[in-house]
Design a protein around this motif. Structure first.
Motif, PDB file in Angstrom:
ATOM      1  N   LEU A  87     -33.238 -70.508 -51.444  1.00 20.30           N
ATOM      2  CA  LEU A  87     -33.641 -71.360 -52.565  1.00 20.30           C
ATOM      3  C   LEU A  87     -35.147 -71.543 -52.671  1.00 20.30           C
ATOM      4  N   ASP A  88     -35.899 -71.041 -51.659  1.00 21.45           N
ATOM      5  CA  ASP A  88     -37.346 -71.277 -51.587  1.00 21.45           C
ATOM      6  C   ASP A  88     -37.670 -72.768 -51.565  1.00 21.45           C
ATOM      7  N   LEU A  89     -36.703 -73.551 -51.087  1.00 21.55           N
ATOM      8  CA  LEU A  89     -36.943 -74.987 -50.935  1.00 21.55           C
ATOM      9  C   LEU A  89     -37.433 -75.201 -49.509  1.00 21.55           C
ATOM     10  N   THR A  90     -38.753 -75.493 -49.384  1.00 16.41           N
ATOM     11  CA  THR A  90     -39.334 -75.659 -48.050  1.00 16.41           C
ATOM     12  C   THR A  90     -40.204 -76.907 -48.019  1.00 16.41           C
ATOM     13  N   LEU A  91     -40.705 -77.211 -46.816  1.00 17.79           N
ATOM     14  CA  LEU A  91     -41.643 -78.332 -46.683  1.00 17.79           C
ATOM     15  C   LEU A  91     -42.873 -78.117 -47.553  1.00 17.79           C
ATOM     16  N   LYS A  92     -43.205 -76.832 -47.758  1.00 18.54           N
ATOM     17  CA  LYS A  92     -44.459 -76.513 -48.431  1.00 18.54           C
ATOM     18  C   LYS A  92     -44.315 -76.406 -49.937  1.00 18.54           C
ATOM     19  N   SER A  93     -43.104 -76.639 -50.463  1.00 19.92           N
ATOM     20  CA  SER A  93     -42.925 -76.400 -51.900  1.00 19.92           C
ATOM     21  C   SER A  93     -43.170 -77.658 -52.723  1.00 19.92           C
ATOM     22  N   GLY A  94     -44.249 -78.362 -52.423  1.00 14.10           N
ATOM     23  CA  GLY A  94     -44.592 -79.541 -53.237  1.00 14.10           C
ATOM     24  C   GLY A  94     -43.814 -80.766 -52.816  1.00 14.10           C
ATOM     25  N   ILE A  95     -43.934 -81.810 -53.630  1.00 15.00           N
ATOM     26  CA  ILE A  95     -43.478 -83.119 -53.209  1.00 15.00           C
ATOM     27  C   ILE A  95     -41.954 -83.199 -53.118  1.00 15.00           C
ATOM     28  N   TYR A  96     -41.222 -82.389 -53.914  1.00 15.81           N
ATOM     29  CA  TYR A  96     -39.768 -82.456 -53.797  1.00 15.81           C
ATOM     30  C   TYR A  96     -39.337 -82.000 -52.403  1.00 15.81           C
ATOM     31  N   GLY A  97     -39.875 -80.871 -51.981  1.00 17.42           N
ATOM     32  CA  GLY A  97     -39.543 -80.371 -50.646  1.00 17.42           C
ATOM     33  C   GLY A  97     -39.979 -81.341 -49.561  1.00 17.42           C
ATOM     34  N   ALA A  98     -41.182 -81.915 -49.734  1.00 20.44           N
ATOM     35  CA  ALA A  98     -41.703 -82.828 -48.710  1.00 20.44           C
ATOM     36  C   ALA A  98     -40.787 -84.033 -48.532  1.00 20.44           C
ATOM     37  N   THR A  99     -40.436 -84.696 -49.659  1.00 19.98           N
ATOM     38  CA  THR A  99     -39.582 -85.887 -49.527  1.00 19.98           C
ATOM     39  C   THR A  99     -38.177 -85.495 -49.069  1.00 19.98           C
ATOM     40  N   PHE A 100     -37.669 -84.359 -49.597  1.00 22.85           N
ATOM     41  CA  PHE A 100     -36.317 -83.929 -49.228  1.00 22.85           C
ATOM     42  C   PHE A 100     -36.210 -83.713 -47.718  1.00 22.85           C
TER      43      PHE A 100
ATOM     44  N   ILE B  70     -39.910 -73.927 -56.284  1.00 18.24           N
ATOM     45  CA  ILE B  70     -38.556 -73.893 -55.739  1.00 18.24           C
ATOM     46  C   ILE B  70     -37.686 -73.141 -56.742  1.00 18.24           C
ATOM     47  N   ARG B  71     -36.793 -72.272 -56.239  1.00 19.29           N
ATOM     48  CA  ARG B  71     -35.919 -71.546 -57.156  1.00 19.29           C
ATOM     49  C   ARG B  71     -34.801 -72.464 -57.649  1.00 19.29           C
ATOM     50  N   GLU B  72     -34.245 -73.220 -56.736  1.00 21.27           N
ATOM     51  CA  GLU B  72     -33.073 -74.043 -57.074  1.00 21.27           C
ATOM     52  C   GLU B  72     -32.968 -75.136 -56.020  1.00 21.27           C
ATOM     53  N   VAL B  73     -32.431 -76.297 -56.404  1.00 12.15           N
ATOM     54  CA  VAL B  73     -32.238 -77.319 -55.372  1.00 12.15           C
ATOM     55  C   VAL B  73     -30.794 -77.265 -54.875  1.00 12.15           C
ATOM     56  N   ILE B  74     -30.537 -78.013 -53.808  1.00  7.57           N
ATOM     57  CA  ILE B  74     -29.201 -78.014 -53.192  1.00  7.57           C
ATOM     58  C   ILE B  74     -28.197 -78.635 -54.164  1.00  7.57           C
ATOM     59  N   ASN B  75     -27.057 -78.021 -54.290  1.00  7.37           N
ATOM     60  CA  ASN B  75     -25.998 -78.583 -55.116  1.00  7.37           C
ATOM     61  C   ASN B  75     -25.316 -79.728 -54.354  1.00  7.37           C
TER      62      ASN B  75
ATOM     63  N   PRO C  79     -35.310 -82.915 -60.296  1.00  7.81           N
ATOM     64  CA  PRO C  79     -36.087 -82.387 -59.170  1.00  7.81           C
ATOM     65  C   PRO C  79     -37.300 -81.583 -59.644  1.00  7.81           C
ATOM     66  N   LEU C  80     -38.408 -81.785 -58.986  1.00  4.87           N
ATOM     67  CA  LEU C  80     -39.656 -81.128 -59.366  1.00  4.87           C
ATOM     68  C   LEU C  80     -39.673 -79.725 -58.759  1.00  4.87           C
ATOM     69  N   LEU C  81     -39.358 -78.729 -59.593  1.00  3.61           N
ATOM     70  CA  LEU C  81     -39.282 -77.370 -59.049  1.00  3.61           C
ATOM     71  C   LEU C  81     -40.668 -76.754 -58.919  1.00  3.61           C
ATOM     72  N   GLU C  82     -41.535 -77.071 -59.879  1.00  7.42           N
ATOM     73  CA  GLU C  82     -42.860 -76.457 -59.829  1.00  7.42           C
ATOM     74  C   GLU C  82     -43.939 -77.528 -59.705  1.00  7.42           C
ATOM     75  N   ALA C  83     -44.706 -77.461 -58.624  1.00  2.87           N
ATOM     76  CA  ALA C  83     -45.777 -78.426 -58.375  1.00  2.87           C
ATOM     77  C   ALA C  83     -46.925 -78.174 -59.336  1.00  2.87           C
ATOM     78  N   PRO C  84     -47.818 -79.156 -59.525  1.00  2.23           N
ATOM     79  CA  PRO C  84     -48.960 -78.959 -60.427  1.00  2.23           C
ATOM     80  C   PRO C  84     -49.742 -77.692 -60.101  1.00  2.23           C
ATOM     81  N   ASN C  85     -49.943 -77.408 -58.823  1.00  3.19           N
ATOM     82  CA  ASN C  85     -50.650 -76.195 -58.440  1.00  3.19           C
ATOM     83  C   ASN C  85     -49.699 -75.269 -57.683  1.00  3.19           C
TER      84      ASN C  85
END
Lengths: 525, 295
Positions: free
Chosen positions: B220-233, B152-157, B139-145
């Protein structure tokens, strides 16, 4: 059951409510066709603005921002408002008549599919009056033009496209179910008229790719408003991804707009050549092959975007493969005419022009398919010339030919043949004058979607504009012919065309409000 | 060949035009609402449009389906018409499959091409020069920018709630199957029991999904705005969740109809259509669980 008798024999309702509440495939077919004609003129007016601005080099009439809105809206309206609904209109009228069905399989859903459209286009056209103007990113709405740099009206564009998509999917489901389930007893799939076959395959394409369009506009909406990064590399997304998803929809969409025209032409040519269609099975297989190939060629629209070499090669070769089934079709149409007793009434003229001019569009398509050459042609007027050749003398001529061909059966009146011939020749000259010079300016490097151009392109552009004005104005003659036919046309015969075959000609003229309430007996030849 | 007793062609109907107006108000209202939020202008009219549109759509669905059910119970429908419904529903589900197919395609493209390219893989070397510090992981925790798209701090287990949800949803397909069998055996008691249990499982799934979303956003700071991982998730699980919601509503309507004494062992297309939809949603989840959570 008395309820049966009542419902099957109700005639058209009085007044305007007939058109709003109708469940009759002929009414709904008429609605689609009239709607499409109105959209043709709205989209055509936008083309007039474009061609008037391009009449001479320099900025004369409109600002570049408005010019961009015109090219965008012209494309969207012609594709989703004019061509697609016109074919659905033809399908509504003809599919039940040609397969001996009492109506479409799901008549109320049919009405719903149509009435979504006027609302969808009201929403789309309303963007012209919004602050920031209408969508200006081209009908292809590439990200980031449609995300980061989009006018605020992009939101309404997204929801309007959603409505058009819902309408198309429901309409296509209806067509496909009708063809699979409503054929007269004994009519096998390989007995289907070719118009029905092409529409069956078109309906499949529609159901397969309209949801992909819905997905891509949804991602645009999310990127614009909800902070996602599907098409933004800064978030790990990719603007090129937009193009992949969009063209996965939009390439089959191209065939959605032309396969039913193939069907119309395949009905008309045998009638006026007075010979059965040459190679029926090959025609069916060719149509199916084109549909299959349409799913694996999409990235040929993106050769210059920076794809891996393997991708360039794959999409180049698959694209060139399409020439094979298309060539089969053209060969079969010509072979049908070969040694036929041909006459050249208006539908036949449009059909023959279709074959010749569509083939020109197909050949320029082959040129564009060659990846290294496409680096030169990409985003020039050569591309504009190519797709207008397949869409105007292709799809639009196909629609017009179909309307002239079936009009006597629909209205019970014959159109004025002399005026029809005028309509054809003026359209033929107009269309070639408009689009042929575009090849030359395109090859010489004139970019598309631009309100101004270098001086050396001036003469050809003036010719193009004159041709466009001629072609556009000529379509007013078409409206006059249609109105005249309905109002004061001479009564048409039961079989208005000597060589015509098929169930649709077995019903009285004009076709009664309800036909084939009991399935017809098929006489096997 | 088919039975060709007369095909029922309904008389004029006002439901489609009501539906078209409702759809226009709903989507137009939604567009206007989003637009006015963006422009920070007054959104009252948009809210009125959206809410009245949704009400009209709901009323249209109830009225239209009620009309169809009434016609069916009057015996107006031939086996041929029954097939029209079956084919129609199957093709509708196919269109839904293609909708999800597009989003799965996006996920695979992102994982296989876009993210590695941003890290300099392949011959598109330029992309990697934009953000030289970027590292391709999934999972891509940190986007290029990360300034624009916070990390993202952590993804869902996957082995906690998603696994439970998988068991719930797959289980619900089996309980629905049991309900269908009971319906065919004319065992109304068991039918009600199994169908209710299916709905309960579906609603529990939704509840857990909502809990998971809150957990993702708040901890987890996993949101729509946290780069492509959040967007697709969120796009994939969100649209799936929306479909579970619709499916649950369909099942609730079916349960209501069961209590009304509808459906016979021979004729129960409404029930079958609803269960096809539910199984479809279940299959999508299995793909989701594997490709979004596990891999």
């Amino acid at each position: 059951m008395s309820a049966h008798a009542e419902t099957l024999h109700h005639g058209p309702a009085k007044g305007f409510s007939r058109w709003i509440l109708t469940t009759n495939h002929k009414d709904i077919g008429t609605l689609y066709l009239v709607f499409s004609l109105i959209m043709l003129f709205i989209g055509g007016t936008m083309a007039f603005v474009i061609r008037a601005e391009l009449f001479q080099p320099g900025l004369q009439l409109v600002m570049p921002e408005f010019f961009n809105q015109m090219t965008t809206m012209h494309g969207l309206i012609m594709i989703f408002g004019a061509v697609m609904p016109a074919f659905v209109g033809l399908a509504n009228w003809q599919v039940p008549l040609m397969i001996g069905a009492p109506d479409m399989a799901l008549p109320r859903l049919n009405n719903f599919s149509f009435w979504i459209l006027p609302f969808a286009f009201t929403m789309l056209l309303s963007t012209l009056f919004m602050p920031g103007g209408a969508p200006n990113f081209g009908w292809t709405f590439y990200a980031p033009l449609s995300t980061t740099y989009a006018p605020p009206s992009v939101t309404f564009f997204v929801f309007a496209v959603h409505m058009m998509g819902i309408s198309s999917i429901l309409g296509a489901i209806n067509v496909i179910v009708t063809i699979f389930n409503m054929r007269a007893p004994g009519m096998k799939m390989m007995d289907l008229p070719l118009f029905v076959w092409t529409w069956l395959i078109t309906a499949f394409l529609l159901i397969a790719v309209m949801p992909v369009l819905a997905a891509v506009v949804t991602m645009v909406l999310m990127d614009v408003h909800f902070g996602t990064s599907f098409f933004s590399a800064a978030g790990g997304g990719d603007p090129v991804l937009f193009q992949h998803v969009f063209w996965f929809f939009a390439h089959p969409e191209v065939y959605i707009m032309v396969l039913p025209a193939f069907g119309v032409i395949s009905e008309i040519i045998p009638t006026f050549a007075r010979k059965p269609l040459f190679g029926y099975r090959a025609m069916v297989l060719a149509t199916a092959s084109i549909a299959f190939l349409s799913f694996i060629v999409w990235a040929h629209h993106m050769f210059t975007v920076g794809m891996p070499l393997a991708g360039e090669l794959f999409f180049m070769y698959t694209t060139m493969l399409i020439a094979v089934p298309t060539g089969v079709k053209v060969f079969n149409w010509i072979s049908t005419m070969f040694k036929g007793s041909m006459t050249f009434e208006t539908p036949m003229l449009f059909a023959i022009a279709f074959i010749v001019l569509f083939t020109i569009g197909g050949l320029s398509g082959l040129m564009l398919a060659i990846a290294p050459a496409d680096f030169q042609y990409h985003d020039t007027y050569f591309v504009v010339a190519h797709f207008h050749y397949v869409l105007v003398p292709g799809s639009v001529f196909g629609i017009i030919a179909g309307v002239y061909y079936w009009l006597p059966k629909w209205t019970g009146k014959m159109y004025d043949e002399k005026l029809g011939q005028w309509h054809f020749w003026l359209s033929f000259i107009g269309v070639n004058l408009t689009f042929f010079p575009m090849h030359f300016v395109g090859l010489a490097g004139m970019p598309r979607r631009i309100p101004d151009y270098a001086l050396q392109f001036a003469d050809f552009n003036m010719l193009t504009s004159l041709g466009a004005f001629l072609f556009g104005t000529t379509q007013l003659l078409f409206v006059y012919i249609l109105v005249k036919t309905v109002r004061s046309g001479k009564p048409a015969e039961q079989l208005p065309w000597e060589g015509a075959r098929g169930l649709e000609w077995s019903v009285p003229t004009p076709a009664p409000y309800h036909t084939f309430t009991t399935p017809p007996e098929l006489d096997k030849e | 060949m088919a039975h060709h007793s007369a095909y029922y062609v309904p008389p004029q109907s006002h439901w489609p035009i009501i539906g078209a107006v409702g759809l226009f108000l709903t989507l137009g209202g939604a567009a206007a609402l989003i637009y006015s939020l963006q422009q920070e202008s007054d959104s009252l009219l948009a809210q009125i449009m959206l809410n009245s549109g949704a009400l009209i759509l709901a009323g249209m669905m109830i009225g239209w389906f009620a009309a169809v059910i009434a016609e069916s119970r009057q015996g107006l429908y031939s086996p041929q018409l029954d097939r029209s419904f079956r084919y129609g529903m199957s093709w509708f589900i196919f269109s839904e499959v293609m909708f999800f197919f597009a989003f799965f395609g996006v996920l695979f493209y992102i994982r296989m091409f876009a993210v590695p390219w941003l890290d300099g893989e392949g011959d598109k070397g330029l992309a990697s020069m934009l953000w030289p510090q970027f590292e391709a992981t999934w999972p891509l925790l940190e986007a290029p920018n990360p300034d624009q798209f916070p990390p993202i701090r952590e993804v869902i287990n996957p082995w906690h709630i998603p696994l439970i949800n998988t068991v719930l949803l797959v289980g619900s397909s089996f309980t629905l199957l049991a309900a269908h069998k009971a319906l065919k055996r004319e065992d109304r008691g068991k039918l009600k029991g199994w169908l209710s249990l299916t709905i309960l499982l579906g609603l529990t799934f939704l509840g857990l999904q909502i809990y998971e979303y809150i957990h993702a956003y708040t901890e987890l700071d996993l949101t729509l705005k946290s780069g492509i991982y959040g967007a697709t998730f969120f796009m994939l699980t969100g649209f799936h969740g929306a479909h579970v919601t619709i499916g649950s509503i369909i099942l609730l309507v079916l349960l209501f109809r069961v209590f009304q004494g509808h459906f016979t062992p021979e004729s129960h297309f409404g029930f079958e259509a609803g269960s096809w939809y539910w199984h479809f949603v279940d299959v999508v989840w299995i793909f989701l669980f594997t490709t979004v959570y596990l891999l």
